[in-house]
Write an enzyme that holds these catalytic residues in place. Structure first.
Site, PDB file in Angstrom:
ATOM      1  N   LYS A 265      26.517 -35.030 -19.031  1.00 33.70           N
ATOM      2  CA  LYS A 265      26.554 -33.804 -18.380  1.00 33.70           C
ATOM      3  C   LYS A 265      27.644 -32.760 -19.299  1.00 33.70           C
ATOM      4  O   LYS A 265      28.821 -33.169 -19.455  1.00 33.70           O
ATOM      5  CB  LYS A 265      27.134 -33.645 -17.137  1.00 33.70           C
ATOM      6  CG  LYS A 265      27.370 -32.180 -16.784  1.00 33.70           C
ATOM      7  CD  LYS A 265      27.835 -32.058 -15.062  1.00 33.70           C
ATOM      8  CE  LYS A 265      28.139 -30.465 -14.549  1.00 33.70           C
ATOM      9  NZ  LYS A 265      28.513 -30.627 -13.143  1.00 33.70           N
ATOM     10  N   LYS A 277      32.133 -19.416  -8.360  1.00 28.72           N
ATOM     11  CA  LYS A 277      33.182 -20.350  -7.727  1.00 28.72           C
ATOM     12  C   LYS A 277      34.364 -19.525  -7.124  1.00 28.72           C
ATOM     13  O   LYS A 277      34.426 -18.482  -7.610  1.00 28.72           O
ATOM     14  CB  LYS A 277      33.511 -21.377  -8.558  1.00 28.72           C
ATOM     15  CG  LYS A 277      32.684 -22.640  -8.679  1.00 28.72           C
ATOM     16  CD  LYS A 277      33.092 -23.505  -9.926  1.00 28.72           C
ATOM     17  CE  LYS A 277      32.342 -24.824 -10.155  1.00 28.72           C
ATOM     18  NZ  LYS A 277      32.092 -25.670  -9.015  1.00 28.72           N
ATOM     19  N   ARG A 351      23.129 -31.703 -11.774  1.00 33.73           N
ATOM     20  CA  ARG A 351      21.897 -32.265 -11.535  1.00 33.73           C
ATOM     21  C   ARG A 351      20.705 -31.612 -12.106  1.00 33.73           C
ATOM     22  O   ARG A 351      19.696 -32.499 -12.494  1.00 33.73           O
ATOM     23  CB  ARG A 351      21.687 -32.425 -10.011  1.00 33.73           C
ATOM     24  CG  ARG A 351      21.421 -31.236  -9.270  1.00 33.73           C
ATOM     25  CD  ARG A 351      21.840 -31.471  -7.747  1.00 33.73           C
ATOM     26  NE  ARG A 351      23.234 -31.424  -7.650  1.00 33.73           N
ATOM     27  CZ  ARG A 351      24.125 -31.590  -6.485  1.00 33.73           C
ATOM     28  NH1 ARG A 351      23.299 -31.774  -5.495  1.00 33.73           N
ATOM     29  NH2 ARG A 351      25.264 -31.556  -6.467  1.00 33.73           N
TER      30      ARG A 351
HETATM   31  N1  BES Z   1      31.384 -29.164 -11.704  1.00 39.87           N
HETATM   32  C1  BES Z   1      31.353 -29.099 -10.527  1.00 39.87           C
HETATM   33  C2  BES Z   1      31.829 -30.422  -9.568  1.00 39.87           C
HETATM   34  C3  BES Z   1      33.225 -30.555  -9.704  1.00 39.87           C
HETATM   35  C4  BES Z   1      34.039 -29.935  -8.805  1.00 39.87           C
HETATM   36  C5  BES Z   1      33.833 -31.224 -10.865  1.00 39.87           C
HETATM   37  C6  BES Z   1      35.377 -30.157  -8.981  1.00 39.87           C
HETATM   38  C7  BES Z   1      35.018 -31.336 -10.990  1.00 39.87           C
HETATM   39  C8  BES Z   1      36.024 -30.858 -10.060  1.00 39.87           C
HETATM   40  C9  BES Z   1      29.570 -29.007  -9.947  1.00 39.87           C
HETATM   41  O1  BES Z   1      28.882 -28.442 -10.868  1.00 39.87           O
HETATM   42  C10 BES Z   1      29.581 -28.389  -8.637  1.00 39.87           C
HETATM   43  O2  BES Z   1      29.887 -27.175  -8.473  1.00 39.87           O
HETATM   44  N2  BES Z   1      29.161 -29.074  -7.599  1.00 39.87           N
HETATM   45  C11 BES Z   1      28.932 -28.404  -6.349  1.00 39.87           C
HETATM   46  C12 BES Z   1      27.831 -28.905  -5.785  1.00 39.87           C
HETATM   47  C13 BES Z   1      27.280 -28.266  -4.585  1.00 39.87           C
HETATM   48  C14 BES Z   1      27.113 -26.851  -4.691  1.00 39.87           C
HETATM   49  C15 BES Z   1      26.091 -29.054  -3.843  1.00 39.87           C
HETATM   50  C16 BES Z   1      30.131 -29.117  -5.674  1.00 39.87           C
HETATM   51  O3  BES Z   1      30.580 -30.034  -5.623  1.00 39.87           O
HETATM   52  O4  BES Z   1      30.677 -27.990  -4.692  1.00 39.87           O
HETATM   53 ZN    ZN Z   2      29.510 -28.168 -12.692  1.00 34.46          ZN
HETATM   54 MN    MN Z   3      28.590 -26.191 -10.608  1.00 34.40          MN
END
Ligand code: BES
Ligand code: ZN
Ligand code: MN
Length: 501
Positions: A265, A277, A351
């Site tokens: 990724k 975010k 994903r």
């Molecule tokens: N890159 C983030 C995940 C992440 C969070 C990596 C904290 C490192 C530290 C990923 O793209 C993401 O935002 N995931 C979401 C998924 C959810 C919306 C289903 C998450 O984990 O909140």
């Molecule tokens: Zn991400």
């Molecule tokens: Mn994300």
């Protein structure tokens, strides 16, 4: 840092400091005891007085007053023997070297003593090399906080193991490359710069490289990747490096057509997109390309070693930005594989880009798929920073990954794929939805990607937590960028190149 095996007795090595390992509750023995005698019992006195306990990351420099050739001895802790796995072994040596650099030692020696066995060599060297890591400063006129170690001499590990030392040095340095990439700010390390880094690696080793841009991606139907990229001014890149190891040595084991794909990724910055975010820790999302970093660093070593195995690295690189051209929550996108996906949350972008990256790997002949991704915050909830959270659809392939992880000191922990959960991936209007599963986020994130594996042996490493330890109380897990997954990928390729399946 030059790393050299020597057969010299520890007391006779003329260096700034001679490091002596000690585990908790352990007496000095072997070479450490010889050294203690040469020092008139100074080391055992410190242990008996409990001034040094052997706890992991404990480091104590001791003046030697000319009794041995080294100017200082350094006691350093390994923690409890029963807790000493490959990752803690590396962590202990990482800290030893950082401390030695803080004290300004530039010539360091290390004597092997119980409980370190001969087999600890690779871990010792990798940990020490990782301890030389210093994130590149962007401060004007800043003086480095720590010095550099020019020379590391290892005694007590036997002779004729220079090849092992060199390999461990390579793996340690690869880990540091991944850490440096993770650390690079997103305005420096754009998707195209990531592609340029891949190109440099390809040129260094004569690897095949392919970099797809937006027009190629449209032609190939990589709409999940394009959808994530649509809010960004930076063009997306789908990067593929190919190491044709089968042409190097055609042993019987390599005739089964195995092609290992390492898929990373490469979100160079993740704002979340329209599902924006929280600003509090958003800057951390410059490291949302840690999977890409690990995969790139690993294939650099795989190619340098000319491993007799076909390996490809596939990196889906883009930013995830909001804006007038960004995809919207609720959009339905047709993947390169043909499955339709309802994008309920634009922040579950990893994903999406990985799904298309898997399809790209399969189109190019991959038989075994391993993806590495900072995929979910839920991985931190499930496991924390101490290990990578994983899922896999194949027990045999998983066994290899576990073995590689153990050898590499790069922890993984497998979570279950539960058939019952598959309904949670379903969308009302498309084949799949990318979010809003409610619970089991790390598992379902992985399961979503697994839908694109087309039945091939596949494993998913969620390195969201393990690639960057943000927990300041968790001091024995590498702080900041860790390069998680890098050494695992190298060891997996080594195992498979040796015929393991
Ligand atoms: N890159 C983030 C995940 C992440 C969070 C990596 C904290 C490192 C530290 C990923 O793209 C993401 O935002 N995931 C979401 C998924 C959810 C919306 C289903 C998450 O984990 O909140
Ligand atoms: Zn991400
Ligand atoms: Mn994300």
């Amino acid at each position: 840092m030059r790393v050299t095996l020597v057969a010299t007795a520890a007391a006779d090595i003329p260096v700034d400091a001679l490091a002596v390992p000690v585990a908790t509750g352990q007496r000095l023995s072997g070479s450490a005891l010889d050294l203690d005698r040469a020092l008139g019992g100074l080391l055992s006195e410190l242990l008996a007085g409990a001034e040094f306990k052997g706890r992991i990351h404990e480091v104590l420099p001791v003046p030697t007053h000319g009794r041995i050739a080294a100017r200082r001895a350094i006691l350093y802790g390994l923690g409890a023997i029963r807790d000493l796995d490959g990752q803690r072994l590396r962590s202990a040596h990482h800290e030893l070297v950082r401390a030695a650099r803080t004290y300004g030692y530039s010539r360091l020696a290390l004597v092997r003593a119980e409980p370190l066995g001969l087999e600890s060599l690779a871990g010792v060297v990798e940990g020490c090399v990782m301890g030389t890591f210093e994130r590149r400063s962007r401060q004007t006129g800043a003086q480095p906080e720590r010095g550099e170690i020019d020379e590391l001499l290892l005694t007590g590990f036997g002779q004729g193991r220079d090849h092992e030392v060199a390999a461990a040095q390579e793996s340690g340095e690869a880990t540091n490359h991944a850490r440096e990439w993770q650390n690079a700010p997103a305005n420096e390390l754009t998707p195209d710069v990531l592609a340029q880094e891949a190109t440099k690696i390809a040129q260094r080793h004569g690897l095949e490289i392919e970099v797809l841009g937006p027009a190629d991606l449209r032609a190939g139907g990589y709409n999940l990747l394009l959808g994530v990229a649509s809010g960004s001014a930076q063009p997306a890149r789908l990067i593929k490096l190919r190491h044709r190891g089968r042409q190097i040595a055609g042993t019987a084991a390599q005739e089964d057509g195995v092609v290992l794909a390492l898929i990373g990724k490469g979100i160079t910055f993740d704002t979340g997109g329209i599902s924006l975010k929280d600003p509090a820790s958003m800057s951390q999302m410059k490291a949302d390309m840690a999977g890409a970093a690990a995969v790139l660093a690993a294939i650099d070593v795989i190619a340098a070693r000319k491993l007799p195995l076909d390996v490809m690295a596939v990196i889906a690189a883009t930013e995830n930005m909001p804006g007038p051209t960004a995809q919207r929550p609720g959009d339905v996108v047709v993947s390169a594989d043909g499955k339709t996906v309802e994008v309920l949350n634009t922040d579950a972008e990893g994903r999406l880009v990985l799904a298309d990256a898997l399809t790209h790997a399969i189109r190019n002949g991959a038989t075994h798929l391993l993806d590495l991704a900072t995929l979910t915050g839920a991985a931190t909830i499930a496991i924390g920073h101490g290990a990578t959270a994983a899922v896999s659809n194949d027990d045999e392939f998983w066994r290899l990954i576990e073995e590689a992880a153990r050898t590499a000191g790069d922890r993984v922990w497998r979570l279950p794929i539960l058939a019952d959960y598959r309904v949670l991936l379903r969308s009302q209007i498309a084949d799949l939805r990318n979010a809003e599963y409610g619970e089991a986020g790390a598992i379902l994130g992985g399961m979503f990607i697994g839908e694109f594996a087309r039945g091939r042996p596949w494993a998913h490493l969620d390195i969201a937590a393990s690639s960057w330890n943000t927990n300041s109380e968790l001091t024995t897990v590498l702080r900041g960028p860790s390069g998680a997954g890098t050494r695992l990928c190298i060891e997996l390729a080594e195992l498979m190149a040796g015929g393991a399946r």
